[in-house]
Design an enzyme around this catalytic site. Structure first.
Site, PDB file in Angstrom:
ATOM      1  N   ASN A 177       9.536 -30.374 -52.646  1.00  0.00           N
ATOM      2  CA  ASN A 177       8.422 -31.281 -52.854  1.00  0.00           C
ATOM      3  C   ASN A 177       8.900 -32.729 -52.709  1.00  0.00           C
ATOM      4  O   ASN A 177       9.808 -33.164 -53.408  1.00  0.00           O
ATOM      5  CB  ASN A 177       7.856 -31.065 -54.268  1.00  0.00           C
ATOM      6  CG  ASN A 177       6.774 -32.066 -54.617  1.00  0.00           C
ATOM      7  OD1 ASN A 177       5.648 -31.970 -54.129  1.00  0.00           O
ATOM      8  ND2 ASN A 177       7.099 -33.039 -55.465  1.00  0.00           N
ATOM      9  N   GLU A 178       8.322 -33.453 -51.778  1.00  0.00           N
ATOM     10  CA  GLU A 178       8.512 -34.900 -51.629  1.00  0.00           C
ATOM     11  C   GLU A 178       9.980 -35.323 -51.617  1.00  0.00           C
ATOM     12  O   GLU A 178      10.441 -36.080 -52.482  1.00  0.00           O
ATOM     13  CB  GLU A 178       7.727 -35.624 -52.722  1.00  0.00           C
ATOM     14  CG  GLU A 178       6.228 -35.384 -52.624  1.00  0.00           C
ATOM     15  CD  GLU A 178       5.397 -36.208 -53.591  1.00  0.00           C
ATOM     16  OE1 GLU A 178       5.981 -36.955 -54.412  1.00  0.00           O
ATOM     17  OE2 GLU A 178       4.157 -36.118 -53.519  1.00  0.00           O
ATOM     18  N   TRP A 206      11.545 -43.993 -54.176  1.00  0.00           N
ATOM     19  CA  TRP A 206      11.159 -44.528 -55.487  1.00  0.00           C
ATOM     20  C   TRP A 206      12.030 -44.029 -56.627  1.00  0.00           C
ATOM     21  O   TRP A 206      12.039 -44.621 -57.709  1.00  0.00           O
ATOM     22  CB  TRP A 206       9.683 -44.236 -55.778  1.00  0.00           C
ATOM     23  CG  TRP A 206       9.315 -42.785 -55.879  1.00  0.00           C
ATOM     24  CD1 TRP A 206       9.329 -42.004 -56.985  1.00  0.00           C
ATOM     25  CD2 TRP A 206       8.869 -41.944 -54.809  1.00  0.00           C
ATOM     26  NE1 TRP A 206       8.927 -40.721 -56.686  1.00  0.00           N
ATOM     27  CE2 TRP A 206       8.622 -40.654 -55.349  1.00  0.00           C
ATOM     28  CE3 TRP A 206       8.630 -42.147 -53.445  1.00  0.00           C
ATOM     29  CZ2 TRP A 206       8.168 -39.586 -54.577  1.00  0.00           C
ATOM     30  CZ3 TRP A 206       8.181 -41.079 -52.679  1.00  0.00           C
ATOM     31  CH2 TRP A 206       7.951 -39.814 -53.249  1.00  0.00           C
ATOM     32  N   TRP A 241       5.533 -36.527 -48.889  1.00  0.00           N
ATOM     33  CA  TRP A 241       4.783 -37.321 -49.880  1.00  0.00           C
ATOM     34  C   TRP A 241       3.623 -38.069 -49.251  1.00  0.00           C
ATOM     35  O   TRP A 241       2.684 -38.481 -49.927  1.00  0.00           O
ATOM     36  CB  TRP A 241       5.743 -38.262 -50.594  1.00  0.00           C
ATOM     37  CG  TRP A 241       5.575 -39.740 -50.373  1.00  0.00           C
ATOM     38  CD1 TRP A 241       5.063 -40.632 -51.278  1.00  0.00           C
ATOM     39  CD2 TRP A 241       5.947 -40.530 -49.227  1.00  0.00           C
ATOM     40  NE1 TRP A 241       5.104 -41.921 -50.759  1.00  0.00           N
ATOM     41  CE2 TRP A 241       5.637 -41.874 -49.501  1.00  0.00           C
ATOM     42  CE3 TRP A 241       6.521 -40.218 -47.977  1.00  0.00           C
ATOM     43  CZ2 TRP A 241       5.867 -42.917 -48.599  1.00  0.00           C
ATOM     44  CZ3 TRP A 241       6.756 -41.233 -47.074  1.00  0.00           C
ATOM     45  CH2 TRP A 241       6.425 -42.563 -47.385  1.00  0.00           C
ATOM     46  N   GLU A 311      -1.495 -31.993 -51.903  1.00  0.00           N
ATOM     47  CA  GLU A 311      -1.715 -32.697 -53.172  1.00  0.00           C
ATOM     48  C   GLU A 311      -2.724 -33.806 -52.955  1.00  0.00           C
ATOM     49  O   GLU A 311      -2.591 -34.601 -52.014  1.00  0.00           O
ATOM     50  CB  GLU A 311      -0.430 -33.320 -53.722  1.00  0.00           C
ATOM     51  CG  GLU A 311       0.563 -32.360 -54.332  1.00  0.00           C
ATOM     52  CD  GLU A 311       1.717 -33.104 -55.001  1.00  0.00           C
ATOM     53  OE1 GLU A 311       1.523 -34.297 -55.354  1.00  0.00           O
ATOM     54  OE2 GLU A 311       2.791 -32.508 -55.142  1.00  0.00           O
ATOM     55  N   TRP A 340      -4.335 -31.710 -57.535  1.00  0.00           N
ATOM     56  CA  TRP A 340      -3.206 -31.964 -58.445  1.00  0.00           C
ATOM     57  C   TRP A 340      -3.731 -32.282 -59.837  1.00  0.00           C
ATOM     58  O   TRP A 340      -4.507 -33.206 -59.988  1.00  0.00           O
ATOM     59  CB  TRP A 340      -2.386 -33.139 -57.915  1.00  0.00           C
ATOM     60  CG  TRP A 340      -1.183 -33.396 -58.763  1.00  0.00           C
ATOM     61  CD1 TRP A 340      -1.058 -34.340 -59.745  1.00  0.00           C
ATOM     62  CD2 TRP A 340       0.065 -32.700 -58.720  1.00  0.00           C
ATOM     63  NE1 TRP A 340       0.189 -34.269 -60.320  1.00  0.00           N
ATOM     64  CE2 TRP A 340       0.894 -33.272 -59.703  1.00  0.00           C
ATOM     65  CE3 TRP A 340       0.559 -31.636 -57.950  1.00  0.00           C
ATOM     66  CZ2 TRP A 340       2.200 -32.827 -59.941  1.00  0.00           C
ATOM     67  CZ3 TRP A 340       1.845 -31.199 -58.180  1.00  0.00           C
ATOM     68  CH2 TRP A 340       2.654 -31.794 -59.172  1.00  0.00           C
TER      69      TRP A 340
END
Length: 378
Positions: A177-178, A206, A241, A311, A340
């Protein structure tokens, strides 16, 4: 003769599996649209293995029931997350098993059987790159050290795939995920797939500029190859993402392309069957960025594989209702939409009731030209 034909027809129905043709999923000859939600976790990183599922069972089953009762057909679930309790690591960071109590496979089998009984497809997401907790060093070892990655593949991933591949409710695998949460967006490289400067000031990284694109794409490539070599019919993705790293549109780059994955990992079998991406509006302007799926038809991205909006939610939905977002995805070429998330924790998460309303907006749809069937018999 008639009895034999009926038997063969029934056998084909029972043995049916999802497959992909062009930009869409099909099941028993019908185009499918995945309408569902994320139940990423019940207890972050502590749901599977080491006999933990028995304490989470009711919550996982209740979400299956909620998706079924509101007309949905699929759920995305996280497994290892950052390696909190599975797989089993030794003191050197190498993987020696699925989990210490060897319960993970049985737990997933039980969960998948319950999902099948309720006609819900499950997509298992293995890892999370969107956060960095106190066990993240385990995941870091797998990304940076090829010997450690081999140990995970041999002692955990391949046994999982072998044990679960005949579960009819297992629709697909999501490797990570991401990954963009921990990618370094400032790396120059002569190899275009490894040059991430196009992501500078994009928001990527991030959680720290930790890994190169080459390291992350090799991590994906090797795991996809292992899954598909163990189960040639398996369908595999990795969740970006944002489309910024998953398309060549508007000067961006598709890091998840066959070419980039093979260039990083050198395994031709390690390419994705389908793409999945995430989208949320800007917290301040409450507008989607220019690459959001909710501003484009799927075919505008130039991707020659199915794309699921994996998402999204109403809280950060660009002033759209959850029903409008599900409906947009259905009629604009996407292969699915997952809200989500079912745990409904945090200010940026829709309530479960809101997500259920989104599912109801597509209940019973079966437009074989524009969307696909949602009610399925697994």
């Amino acid at each position: 003769m008639l009895t034999s034909l009926l038997f063969l027809s029934l056998a084909a129905w029972v043995d049916a599996r999802l497959y992909i043709h062009g930009d869409h999923f099909y099941y028993n000859g019908q185009r499918v649209f995945f309408s569902g939600m994320n139940q990423a976790w019940v207890s972050y990183g502590y749901d599977w293995g080491n006999d933990q599922y028995q304490h989470r069972r009711n919550k996982f089953q209740s979400v299956i029931n909620a998706v079924k009762n509101n007309g949905g057909n699929s759920i995305r679930v996280w497994v290892h997350v950052e390696g909190q309790t599975s797989p089993q690591f030794d003191h050197t960071g190498h993987v020696i098993g699925t989990d210490a109590s060897h319960s993970l496979i049985n737990e997933l089998n039980e969960y998948l059987q319950y999902a099948r009984n309720h006609q819900i497809f499950i997509f298992l997401c293995l890892w999370n790159g969107a956060d960095r907790g106190n066990t993240n060093a385990r995941l870091e070892g797998l990304i940076k050290d090829t010997n450690k990655l081999h140990s995970y593949i041999n002692h955990a991933l391949v046994p999982m795939v072998k044990a679960l591949k005949d579960q009819p409710a297992l629709a697909g695998w999501d490797i990570i995920n991401e990954m963009e949460g921990v990618i370094n967006p400032n790396l120059h490289s002569r190899e275009p797939c490894f040059d991430t400067t196009f992501l500078r000031s994009s928001g990527a990284g991030w959680k720290g500029h930790i890994y190169s694109a080459q390291e992350l794409l090799r991590f994906i490539n090797w795991q996809v190859a292992a899954i598909r070599q163990t189960d040639p019919q398996a369908l595999v993705t990795a969740g970006s993402w944002n489309p910024k790293s998953n398309t060549g549109l508007n000067g961006m780059k598709n890091l998840y392309s066959d070419h980039c994955l093979i260039t990083a990992g050198h395994n031709n079998a390690g390419t994705l069957n389908f793409y999945s991406t995430h989208t949320y509006d800007d917290k301040n302007s409450h507008q989607y960025d220019s690459l959001s799926p909710f501003k484009h038809d799927k075919n505008q991205y130039g991707l020659k594989k199915p794309l699921i909006i994996a998402e999204f939610n109403q809280v950060r939905g660009g002033h759209n209702t959850i029903g409008e977002l599900f409906t947009y995805a259905y009629y604009h070429g996407y292969a699915g939409a997952w809200s989500w998330h079912a745990n409904a924790d945090g200010s940026d998460t829709d309530s479960l009731a809101t997500q259920e309303a989104g599912l109801r907006s597509l209940r019973g749809k079966n437009d074989q030209t524009n969307g696909g069937i949602i009610h399925l018999t697994i």
